[in-house]
Design an enzyme around this catalytic site. Structure first.
Site, PDB file in Angstrom:
ATOM      1  N   SER A   4       4.588   2.590   7.893  1.00  0.00           N
ATOM      2  CA  SER A   4       4.293   1.424   7.058  1.00  0.00           C
ATOM      3  C   SER A   4       5.510   1.007   6.254  1.00  0.00           C
ATOM      4  CB  SER A   4       3.145   1.735   6.097  1.00  0.00           C
ATOM      5  OG  SER A   4       1.921   1.761   6.754  1.00  0.00           O
ATOM      6  N   ASP A   8       0.110  -7.586   1.298  1.00  0.00           N
ATOM      7  CA  ASP A   8       0.534  -6.197   1.475  1.00  0.00           C
ATOM      8  C   ASP A   8       2.060  -6.072   1.556  1.00  0.00           C
ATOM      9  OD1 ASP A   8       0.101  -3.469   1.618  1.00  0.00           O
ATOM     10  OD2 ASP A   8       0.003  -3.448   3.804  1.00  0.00           O
ATOM     11  N   HIS A  21       0.811  -1.218   0.000  1.00  0.00           N
ATOM     12  CA  HIS A  21       0.000   0.000   0.000  1.00  0.00           C
ATOM     13  C   HIS A  21       0.846   1.269   0.000  1.00  0.00           C
ATOM     14  CE1 HIS A  21       0.493  -0.071   4.477  1.00  0.00           C
ATOM     15  NE2 HIS A  21       0.382   1.231   4.351  1.00  0.00           N
TER      16      HIS A  21
END
Length: 488
Positions: A234, A158, A128
């Site tokens: 992230s 992911d 992402h």
């Protein structure tokens, strides 16, 4: 609640995170600071001197391998000439004849973190972080900047693999830990770039393992930590006290978008699978196939089967050509472990299979009629048998405009759908088509037409081409829906 891209509402309260830096002091016992006998075991601080020990040595060792990732995405948007032109009152008179503003291009910027895993510039981050990016830049801890390209990606877990070209220089790396060796209570560091403030380190413990109800990716199996993780983290590193990568920080549970001490990381053993060149085909990751599906063992099910506790996966269906069938597993069996690792629920079963390489022999611990047995099978790639034969349905019939295909283990894996790997699936529904108007949806599995079972695309075309009325049954999720349609 926080979602993948910030606060979004009440569904999962998960906010995608990025990594961190606050040089922390605390109760950690670093190798070299304790007697040799204490270095091989996990112990708690015994004195004020031990409590004053610093994380600085492991931070110096690991932070050079954690990078910042900046992406740019160009989007085109149309500006209205006046806010009045969007007013429903005016549109009821003029409809689509109202003038529109000019289309203009805008650049969306985002940031995240990544981890260098090979000295030639191979980097792992979250999918992402780089999704739909037109440009990707990687900034090293020494502030050097490189353009990056995507080697492969896997949206279902992911994760994405990037590559930068640093010439002949050998870049600093983080070795992968065996995430199955983590224990709740182990100390960990989270490293990344939260809110774009720069590389940051935070400290915490492993709060939980094998979290399978987070609702973040198709393969739900996460390390939970209370190390502060915030937007921008992230793709960053969750690091063990011996300087190894325990996982990739991915999401947070939050009501405000900021850290409240519940963060999630993808285990290193899943990260290892995206690095395998053998598993990558056409830039995508192909995972091992098991060929069995089932349900969690509830307390009621455990009592009826004579199991000592509610754990494992009660097998409901086994594909006849699968490794599960080869291992002799059958409907009614309860799988409790794979290669000695416990399997508490179907999510854990999928994770354990997904982290094993194709061609490896897996050992299954199974409860059958209350007795434990052990069996094994060689894992294979999901086969595309039968061929999908994607076909657009036409003619004067209710499914006209739908694209259908034969289900196979490979297609089921590609689509990430639960349930059987046989039958005919609706891959797509054309807008304003008869199929769309009567309510068919992408992902529906065609079961019967006029009480005739549909096993292939050929069956579907033949059955729908006959008559002027159709009684159609489809499977949608866990429901079977039936309706009758007539030609007008």
């Amino acid at each position: 609640m926080g979602g993948k891209n910030g606060p979004v509402g009440a569904r999962s309260a998960l906010g995608y995170a990025k990594t961190l830096t606050i040089l922390a002091l605390g109760a950690v016992l670093l190798a070299g600071s304790l007697p040799a006998a204490a270095q091989s075991q996990r112990i708690t601080p015994q004195s004020r001197e031990q409590i004053s020990l610093s994380f600085a040595p492991v931070v110096r060792q690991t932070t050079p391998a954690v990078v910042n990732i900046y992406t740019k995405k160009r989007v085109r948007e149309q500006a209205a000439l006046s806010p009045l032109l969007n007013d429903p009152f005016f549109r009821q008179f003029f409809g689509d004849r109202l003038p529109q503003g000019q289309t203009r291009e805008r650049v969306q910027n985002s940031l995240g973190s990544g981890v260098i895993l090979r000295p030639d510039g191979l980097i792992v981050t979250n999918f992402h972080v780089i999704k739909d990016a037109d440009e990707i830049s990687v900034v090293l801890s020494d502030r050097r900047e490189f353009d990056a390209k995507v080697l492969r990606s896997d949206e279902r877990v992911d994760l994405a693999v990037l590559k930068i070209d640093a010439g002949r220089e050998q870049l600093p790396t983080l070795p992968l830990a065996d995430s199955d060796q983590l224990q709740v209570g182990d100390l960990v560091l989270a490293i990344g770039n939260p809110f774009g403030v720069g590389q940051t380190v935070t400290q915490g413990i492993v709060s939980a393992l094998a979290r399978t109800n987070a609702g973040i990716t198709d393969y739900n199996f996460f390390i939970q930590t209370d190390a502060a993780i915030n937007p921008g983290n992230s793709g960053g590193a969750l690091v063990t006290m011996d300087g190894r990568l325990a996982g990739i920080n991915t999401a947070i549970y939050s009501r405000s978008g900021g850290s409240i001490g519940i963060g999630f990381a993808i285990p290193a053993n899943m990260v290892r699978t995206v690095l395998s060149d053998d598993a990558a085909r056409n830039g995508k990751i192909v995972r091992a196939w098991f060929g069995g599906s089932g349900q969690p063992v509830t307390p009621e099910v455990a009592a009826s089967l004579g199991l000592p506790r509610p754990a494992g996966v009660l097998i409901a269906e086994v594909h006849p050509d699968s490794p599960a069938a080869q291992a002799g597993i059958r409907s009614g069996d309860v799988i409790t472990a794979i290669n000695g690792n416990e399997v508490p629920d179907p999510e854990a079963l999928r994770f354990r299979i997904a982290t094993l390489p194709i061609g490896e022999t897996a050992t299954f611990t199974v409860m059958r009629r209350g007795q434990p047995i052990t069996t094994a099978a060689k894992l294979i790639a999901p086969p595309e048998t039968p061929k999908r034969e994607a076909t657009v349905l036409k003619g004067q019939q209710p499914l006209a405009g739908a694209t259908v295909a034969n289900l196979s283990p490979a297609l089921v894996e590609e689509l990430g759908i639960p349930g059987p790997s046989r039958g005919v699936i609706l891959l797509d529904i054309a807008a304003r088509s008869p199929a769309a108007r009567v309510g068919f949806q992408q992902g529906d599995v065609l079961q019967q037409v006029n009480n005739t079972p549909i096993a292939s695309v050929t069956d579907a075309v033949a059955a729908l081409g006959r008559g002027q009325s159709w009684r159609i049954s489809i499977k949608r999720g866990d429901e079977v829906l039936t309706d009758t349609f007539s030609q007008r």
